[in-house]
Structures are given as structure tokens and as C-alpha cells.
Design a protein around this motif. Structure first.
Motif: not given
Length: 111
Positions: A23-25, A32-33, A39-40, A86-87
Motif C-alpha cells: 500500500v505504501d509502495a 491509490d489503494i 495507518h502508517p 496490501s497493508c
């Protein structure tokens, strides 16, 4: 120094530090996912299932430990039978991620 790995997300090549969550990549590449429970700054749990994606990984020859190659010399990709969050999934070299297939869209709609 952190090792950089290259992945493909929706046809775009993305390079990010090994261990970065998908999700961050994707966000770094402008893809946008949707997320709800992620939350990071918090430990990811993947409970809401909004960030489901299809993930394909390079096939590895068990005898040699090397990637199986297609006729054009690229690694052969095998997609898993189920969608993955994805997270909670870190990137690894050569994976292919699809964030907008019919299966992904239907799963998000169900959530």
C-alpha cells in the motif's frame, strides 16, 4: 543501507526499500489503494479488507533456486488463488500487483 527492490504495480515499475508494504509502495507511485483500518504509524492488522489486491510472485525452480523464465527472458509470474491485503504484505523483488481487476473491485464492493 536498505536494499531497494523493484516491483510492478498496475503496470508501473516501482522501486522502494525492501519490507515496504504494498500500500505504501503504491502510494509512492501515485496509485491509490483504499484503506480503512491502516495507518502508517500503527502496526498493520488487515481487518477491514478494503486494501485487497492480486499478487503475482516470480516462479522459482526448486532444483536450482533460480527464477523460471518466459521465452522473452522475463521471470514467469504466478498469481495466488486468493486476494491478499496490501497493508500487511511487504514488497519483494519481482512481484506483480494488480489493484483494479474485476475480482478486486468485487471484493471491495462486498466490504
Amino acid at each position: 543501507m536498505t536494499k531497494l527492490v523493484t516491483v510492478t504495480i498496475d503496470g508501473q515499475t516501482v522501486t522502494a526499500p525492501e519490507g515496504t508494504f504494498i500500500v505504501d509502495a503504491a502510494k509512492q507511485a501515485g496509485i491509490d489503494i483504499p484503506v480503512f483500518c491502516y495507518h502508517p504509524k500503527l502496526h498493520p492488522v488487515g481487518m477491514c479488507r478494503m486494501c485487497l489486491v492480486e499478487i503475482g510472485r516470480p516462479m522459482i525452480d526448486r532444483a536450482t533456486g533460480q527464477p523460471v523464465l518466459e521465452a522473452d527472458g522475463k521471470a514467469k509470474i504466478q498469481f495466488g488463488p486468493k486476494l491478499e491485503t496490501s497493508c500487511t504484505t511487504p514488497i519483494s523483488e519481482g512481484i506483480v500487483v494488480t489493484t483494479n481487476s474485476a475480482n478486486v473491485t468485487a471484493a471491495r464492493k462486498d466490504m
